[in-house]
Design an enzyme around this catalytic site. Structure first.
Site, short mmCIF file in Angstrom:
data_model
loop_
_atom_site.label_atom_id
_atom_site.label_comp_id
_atom_site.label_asym_id
_atom_site.label_seq_id
_atom_site.Cartn_x
_atom_site.Cartn_y
_atom_site.Cartn_z
N ARG A 169 0.73 -1.17 -0.10
CA ARG A 169 -0.15 -0.14 0.13
C ARG A 169 0.82 1.32 -0.02
O ARG A 169 0.66 2.17 -0.47
CB ARG A 169 -0.90 -0.08 1.26
CG ARG A 169 -1.73 1.27 1.31
CD ARG A 169 -3.12 0.94 2.05
NE ARG A 169 -3.01 0.43 3.28
CZ ARG A 169 -2.26 0.78 4.28
NH1 ARG A 169 -1.93 2.07 4.29
NH2 ARG A 169 -2.31 -0.05 5.45
N TYR A 207 -16.84 17.29 -15.19
CA TYR A 207 -16.83 15.84 -14.80
C TYR A 207 -17.61 15.72 -13.56
O TYR A 207 -17.18 16.23 -12.45
CB TYR A 207 -15.64 14.94 -14.60
CG TYR A 207 -15.88 13.49 -14.40
CD1 TYR A 207 -16.27 12.77 -15.33
CD2 TYR A 207 -15.59 13.10 -13.01
CE1 TYR A 207 -16.79 11.51 -15.10
CE2 TYR A 207 -15.93 11.88 -12.74
CZ TYR A 207 -16.46 10.95 -13.80
OH TYR A 207 -16.76 9.59 -13.56
N ASP A 236 -7.75 19.00 -15.13
CA ASP A 236 -8.20 17.57 -15.37
C ASP A 236 -8.06 17.67 -16.87
O ASP A 236 -8.54 17.93 -17.72
CB ASP A 236 -9.52 17.38 -15.06
CG ASP A 236 -10.11 16.01 -15.44
OD1 ASP A 236 -9.50 15.23 -16.09
OD2 ASP A 236 -11.08 15.54 -14.79
N LYS A 274 -8.97 6.52 -19.33
CA LYS A 274 -9.44 6.74 -20.67
C LYS A 274 -8.51 6.54 -21.89
O LYS A 274 -8.02 5.43 -21.82
CB LYS A 274 -10.33 8.13 -20.48
CG LYS A 274 -11.14 8.50 -19.39
CD LYS A 274 -12.52 7.71 -19.21
CE LYS A 274 -13.07 7.76 -18.08
NZ LYS A 274 -13.46 9.11 -17.30
C1 LIG Z 1 -13.80 9.46 -16.29
C2 LIG Z 1 -13.14 10.75 -15.73
C3 LIG Z 1 -13.18 11.12 -14.48
C4 LIG Z 1 -13.07 10.12 -13.21
O1 LIG Z 1 -12.17 8.86 -13.73
P1 LIG Z 1 -12.29 7.60 -12.98
O2 LIG Z 1 -11.10 6.82 -13.72
O3 LIG Z 1 -13.64 7.19 -13.70
O4 LIG Z 1 -12.36 7.21 -11.52
C5 LIG Z 1 -12.57 12.52 -13.93
N1 LIG Z 1 -12.38 13.63 -15.01
C6 LIG Z 1 -12.90 13.25 -16.36
C7 LIG Z 1 -12.71 14.27 -17.44
C8 LIG Z 1 -13.41 11.91 -16.78
O5 LIG Z 1 -13.75 11.56 -17.99
#
Ligand SMILES: *Cc1c(COP(=O)(O)O)cnc(C)c1O
Length: 382
Positions: free
Chosen positions: A53, A105, A178, A203
């Site tokens: 961890r 998001y 982000d 993604k």
């Molecule tokens: C999917 C997404 C998140 C969250 O990520 P997870 O891997 O699903 O926890 C945050 N910001 C954006 C723009 C996203 O597309």
């Protein structure tokens, strides 16, 4: 890392940035599943690890490659994008103030609303399409974090990162970006003045819709970064070894996947831009998009692969179009090799600010004409 290798990241990423396993010569890292690590007879650790961890060998190469990809000082991986987002916001103290886009998001926004209520953290939202709104929202001396997402999900409004950094810094705050949708292929936010970059690695970085993971990259090593690392260990939102390995494997083809998808998205957006069956096509690569000029400046290799369609009518018509597709998969998420279509308002629920007639498309790596034909036949059946 091989210091003599002056090749571009596009060339170095398929090699996991010059990775060769020192023990075996393997060009893919070994997998270490151990949860704990032995000590020798003198009670000293045999290697650099104590318990998985707090740190484990499966993260090392991945994190080095992610740091290089965004040009950061260090990167850390997490069990999901949201685990990374939550760890980051753990560094905000009660009484401080956070600014974020009004449309962003939804999971990250829900978390912000929650900590704002639970911990007396001030929270203001601004309209992503207008940077002056950000200037009005920051409270100098009180705002500690400006969080932006660009392009903004799911309208793909563009936020000028350099301008946001200047506004945040003038107010004594840091700028966190982000960068999930742009990916480091086309936008390296640290180069425009951001302090921290976040990616949902679920993604584009992984790209195959089979890993959930998150990444934070810092521009500099500082107190906040130390705290983020501590929070990861204590909250325990850590990435499993196999997921880390899969993610690094997926990342090797990031540039070809992203560039192909991005080119297809532009062609598809242009094809449907003036279609009378649609109200509007939202894509930052279109000259009609209000963020186009800024996008040209800060998206160096294409405008990304996310497109939204505002259809004529409402939720029912939008869902019918989604229902008629044969190649597009009806699913949430983005950044996979397979194209996806979703009725975003249904996914976000009753509090969603997303228009009912919006269909969100994540363009994958299929033949572009097949994708256009699929939407054509789907619109035809309406
Ligand atoms: C999917 C997404 C998140 C969250 O990520 P997870 O891997 O699903 O926890 C945050 N910001 C954006 C723009 C996203 O597309």
């Amino acid at each position: 890392m091989n210091k003599d290798n002056k090749a571009s990241l596009e060339s170095r990423l398929p090699h996991a940035c010059d990775y060769i396993d020192p023990a075996s010569g393997g060009i893919s890292p070994p997998l270490q599943f151990s949860a704990t690590y032995a000590r020798d007879a003198q009670y000293e650790y045999i290697g650099d690890y104590s318990y998985s961890r707090s740190g484990n060998p499966s993260w090392e190469v991945l994190e080095q490659v992610c740091a290089e990809l965004d040009g950061g000082a260090e990167a850390k991986c997490f069990a999901s994008g949201m685990a990374a987002v939550c760890a980051f916001f753990e560094t905000v103290n009660s009484g401080e103030h956070v600014v974020a886009p009004r449309v962003m998001y939804h999971g990250a926004q829900d978390w912000l609303r929650r900590i704002s209520e639970k911990r007396a953290i001030g929270l203001s939202f601004f309209d992503a399409g207008d940077i002056e709104k950000l200037r009005q929202a920051v409270q100098p001396g009180k705002t500690s974090v400006v969080w932006v997402e660009t392009p903004v999900n799911p309208t793909w409004d563009i936020i000028d990162i350099a301008a946001a950094a200047e506004i945040a810094h003038a107010a004594g705050a840091i700028l966190a970006v982000d960068g999930t949708v742009a990916s480091p292929v086309t936008t390296r936010a640290l180069e425009y003045g951001a302090d921290i970059v976040f990616h949902s690695a679920t993604k584009y970085l992984n790209g195959h819709s089979d890993v959930v993971a998150g990444i934070l990259v810092t521009g500099e090593l500082n107190q906040r970064w130390e705290e983020i690392k501590l929070v990861r260990t204590l909250m325990g939102g850590v990435l499993g070894p196999f997921e880390a390995w899969l993610l690094l494997r997926g990342m090797r083809s990031l540039f070809v996947r992203f560039n192909q998808a991005s080119q297809s998205a532009l062609r598809l957006a242009q094809h449907f831009e003036n279609d009378p069956r649609l109200q509007r096509v939202l894509y930052p690569g279109l000259e009609s998009h209000p963020g186009h000029e800024i996008a040209k400046r800060q998206m160096s290799q294409g405008f990304g692969a996310m497109v939204s369609l505002l259809v004529n009518g409402g939720a029912e018509e939008a869902k019918r179009i989604a229902g008629n597709t044969r190649l597009f998969v009806r699913a949430t998420s983005l950044g996979g090799v397979e194209s996806m279509i979703e009725h975003r308002a249904s996914v976000e629920g009753p509090h969603s600010a997303v228009p009912q007639n919006l269909l969100r498309l994540s363009i994958g790596i299929e033949n572009c004409q097949d994708l256009i034909d699929d939407l054509e036949q789907s619109l035809e059946m309406l």
